[in-house]
Design a protein around this motif. Sequence first.
Motif, PDB file in Angstrom:
ATOM      1  N   SER A   1       0.815  -1.212   0.000  1.00 42.93           N
ATOM      2  CA  SER A   1       0.000   0.000   0.000  1.00 42.93           C
ATOM      3  C   SER A   1       0.861   1.280   0.000  1.00 42.93           C
ATOM      4  CB  SER A   1      -0.954  -0.003   1.197  1.00 42.93           C
ATOM      5  OG  SER A   1      -0.210  -0.076   2.408  1.00 42.93           O
ATOM      6  N   SER A   2       2.071   1.193   0.646  1.00 44.09           N
ATOM      7  CA  SER A   2       2.966   2.364   0.655  1.00 44.09           C
ATOM      8  C   SER A   2       4.358   1.956   1.137  1.00 44.09           C
ATOM      9  CB  SER A   2       2.415   3.468   1.583  1.00 44.09           C
ATOM     10  OG  SER A   2       2.422   3.050   2.934  1.00 44.09           O
ATOM     11  N   PHE A   3       5.371   2.827   0.877  1.00 38.49           N
ATOM     12  CA  PHE A   3       6.719   2.600   1.405  1.00 38.49           C
ATOM     13  C   PHE A   3       7.358   3.973   1.639  1.00 38.49           C
ATOM     14  CE2 PHE A   3       6.893   2.412  -3.185  1.00 38.49           C
ATOM     15  CZ  PHE A   3       7.929   3.262  -3.532  1.00 38.49           C
ATOM     16  N   SER A   4       8.278   3.994   2.594  1.00 39.95           N
ATOM     17  CA  SER A   4       8.898   5.279   2.976  1.00 39.95           C
ATOM     18  C   SER A   4      10.295   5.005   3.525  1.00 39.95           C
ATOM     19  CB  SER A   4       8.044   5.990   4.028  1.00 39.95           C
ATOM     20  OG  SER A   4       8.638   7.215   4.421  1.00 39.95           O
TER      21      SER A   4
ATOM     22  N   THR B   1      20.131   2.408   3.271  1.00 38.67           N
ATOM     23  CA  THR B   1      19.003   3.077   3.923  1.00 38.67           C
ATOM     24  C   THR B   1      17.899   2.073   4.213  1.00 38.67           C
ATOM     25  OG1 THR B   1      19.519   5.128   2.742  1.00 38.67           O
ATOM     26  CG2 THR B   1      17.310   4.938   3.712  1.00 38.67           C
ATOM     27  N   THR B   2      17.276   2.176   5.381  1.00 35.49           N
ATOM     28  CA  THR B   2      16.149   1.293   5.740  1.00 35.49           C
ATOM     29  C   THR B   2      14.853   1.838   5.133  1.00 35.49           C
ATOM     30  OG1 THR B   2      17.180   0.590   7.788  1.00 35.49           O
ATOM     31  CG2 THR B   2      14.786   0.324   7.626  1.00 35.49           C
ATOM     32  N   ILE B   3      14.150   0.972   4.431  1.00 34.61           N
ATOM     33  CA  ILE B   3      12.877   1.336   3.800  1.00 34.61           C
ATOM     34  C   ILE B   3      11.757   0.591   4.516  1.00 34.61           C
ATOM     35  CG2 ILE B   3      11.523   1.427   1.686  1.00 34.61           C
ATOM     36  CD1 ILE B   3      14.001   3.172   1.588  1.00 34.61           C
ATOM     37  N   THR B   4      10.724   1.313   4.946  1.00 34.25           N
ATOM     38  CA  THR B   4       9.555   0.681   5.594  1.00 34.25           C
ATOM     39  C   THR B   4       8.453   0.504   4.555  1.00 34.25           C
ATOM     40  OG1 THR B   4      10.085   1.708   7.715  1.00 34.25           O
ATOM     41  CG2 THR B   4       7.823   0.906   7.401  1.00 34.25           C
ATOM     42  N   ILE B   5       8.025  -0.743   4.432  1.00 41.94           N
ATOM     43  CA  ILE B   5       6.993  -1.084   3.426  1.00 41.94           C
ATOM     44  C   ILE B   5       5.723  -1.486   4.173  1.00 41.94           C
ATOM     45  CG2 ILE B   5       6.382  -2.569   1.474  1.00 41.94           C
ATOM     46  CD1 ILE B   5       9.406  -3.043   1.085  1.00 41.94           C
ATOM     47  N   LEU B   6       4.607  -0.866   3.830  1.00 40.74           N
ATOM     48  CA  LEU B   6       3.311  -1.176   4.436  1.00 40.74           C
ATOM     49  C   LEU B   6       2.411  -1.882   3.419  1.00 40.74           C
ATOM     50  CD1 LEU B   6       2.601   2.197   6.312  1.00 40.74           C
ATOM     51  CD2 LEU B   6       3.653   0.108   7.212  1.00 40.74           C
ATOM     52  N   GLY B   7       1.569  -2.818   3.902  1.00 43.87           N
ATOM     53  CA  GLY B   7       0.649  -3.553   3.018  1.00 43.87           C
ATOM     54  C   GLY B   7       0.037  -4.738   3.736  1.00 43.87           C
ATOM     55  N   SER B   8      -0.234  -5.815   2.989  1.00 41.16           N
ATOM     56  CA  SER B   8      -0.865  -7.009   3.555  1.00 41.16           C
ATOM     57  C   SER B   8      -0.333  -8.265   2.894  1.00 41.16           C
ATOM     58  CB  SER B   8      -2.398  -6.943   3.392  1.00 41.16           C
ATOM     59  OG  SER B   8      -2.746  -6.847   2.025  1.00 41.16           O
ATOM     60  N   HIS B   9      -0.583  -9.401   3.578  1.00 41.33           N
ATOM     61  CA  HIS B   9      -0.203 -10.740   3.088  1.00 41.33           C
ATOM     62  C   HIS B   9       1.314 -10.855   2.914  1.00 41.33           C
ATOM     63  CE1 HIS B   9      -4.452 -11.094   2.584  1.00 41.33           C
ATOM     64  NE2 HIS B   9      -4.523 -10.355   1.471  1.00 41.33           N
TER      65      HIS B   9
END
Length: 557
Positions: free
Chosen positions: A522-525, A533-541
């Motif tokens: 759904s998103s990443f930042s 660099t650490t990337i945070t990824i949001l979503g499901s499954h």
Amino acid sequence: MYKKSRYHLKNKAYLYLVLILTQTCSLSVSAQLRQIHLDANANNSIQKISFYSPSQGFVAFSNWIGFTTDSGHTFTQRPITLSNVNYNGYPVNLTFGFGISGIKAFDQNILIVYGDYGLVPSILYSTDGGNTFKVIYWSQYNPLQLSTGIRDMIFPQNDNIGFAIDADRILKTTDKGLTWSVAGVYPQTFFDFLEAIDDLHVYTFSTGAHTNSMLGTSNGGASWQTVYLPSGPLNYACFVSANNGYANFADNTGGGNTFYTSNGGISWSKKNNSQATPFGCLKMKFINDSTGYALWGFEVFKTSDSGKVWEPLPRDNSFSYLGYYFNDLQYYSSVSPQLWAGGGHGFLELSTNGGGIPLPKACFRIDTTNLSTTGIVNLVNYSRPGYSCQWFRNDTLISTTYTTSYTHNPYQLKDTITLIVSNGLHSDTAIASTSFYPPVAITSFQPASGGAGSSITIKGAHFTGATSVSFGGTAAASFTVVSDSVITAIVGSGSSGNVVVGTTTGAGQSPGFIFLPPPVISSFSPQSAIAGTTITILGSHFTGAYAVYFGDMPSSF
């Protein structure tokens, strides 16, 4: 020499369905058909019966004509000899004498006997009760074709108009049988029988597999039209009105079926069920649109439901002799209707109450339609309504209703069903066994979870012929039956739940499959970064994730 043979019908055992009918009632003093004559000469068969009153009539035996005044208990023999026949100028071949096929008696004096002289169709006339005879018809259609003579004769309204047949021709008389003229020529038709409604509506037909043909007239024989018949060898036919009639046919299973027409033979509908109530006969006679009698072997059967079910009439004997059977029956309508049946060995039976109450006949069909989806087996009863019923499955009573059903145990590969019907005095038993295909069984599947495109190996039993595989109710994208115990299937866009393997005869299932849907981001930042660099990824499954890529470059996580 042409000689017709009658079909001996037997019920055929069906694949996965074997029907055995067992008559359980015993003989009793209440039997309504009683043996009244048995000739000392086994070869002196009864050919035709002709009673003109409840007590008086003539019977055509093979060897002589019999006159009776006591309904057939005793006979005065009237033989046809060289000395008591006026040959009327015909060049009759006397080497073999007169072959008797049948008789028509108007009263104790006037009678007609028909048959053959040396295989030439011949008709004899007597005005003194069979003491002397005169040849009034002697004719061969084709001298090169030997036939069996005059096959049948009928006077529809017992008046001056009558009809007779040989193998190729239809004859007619308008003077009570004194003279005969040809009303139709149909070579190689091999006519066997005549049936009529009145002097205008007459039918003639052949039986067995030879030609299976029927002709009818509605104008007293001025013209004859083909009556189209259902497929299968014709056993017999009769009509109760100009439009309504019945016909019995042998079928390709070895059984028999009764058909009905309400439009003079333009179309026919089957009355019985071929599996549950097959019935073949040698001769039948309907007295109205629902009640009929028929002959099979040395038994007389009766139907009260227009031929759907035929039940045997009770008798005071169990006579049988070699391969002989009844040849003729006569129903005489009077205050108390009388019924005669006669045939081989000069055997004659009589009922003075129209045959009495038939013995019950148990008949049913096992219906496994939709068994694979419902698990229900339906037991369809074709016995006459009104009987008490007992249903047994594998010797256990399951119902006393007319029609019933039961839930099938999928691991029971064979069920034996017994139906006992009773009218309070007599009972009958029908037994049917039906076999079931072995149940489909799933013992394991690996892996226990997967997403779209995953390959799942399913193990179990009886997979041969599988028609479907599903995961959680969603069909597999494809599957391959590796063996009777192994299937490989590709998961489609499914869901969690049971793994199911279906065949044409049933289905097997096993719970616990977990469908893994594809991950959704759904998103990443942040949206841009340098290496490390650490990337945070949001979503499901994301459960079970094993790789993350940024562009074409893998990353650690």
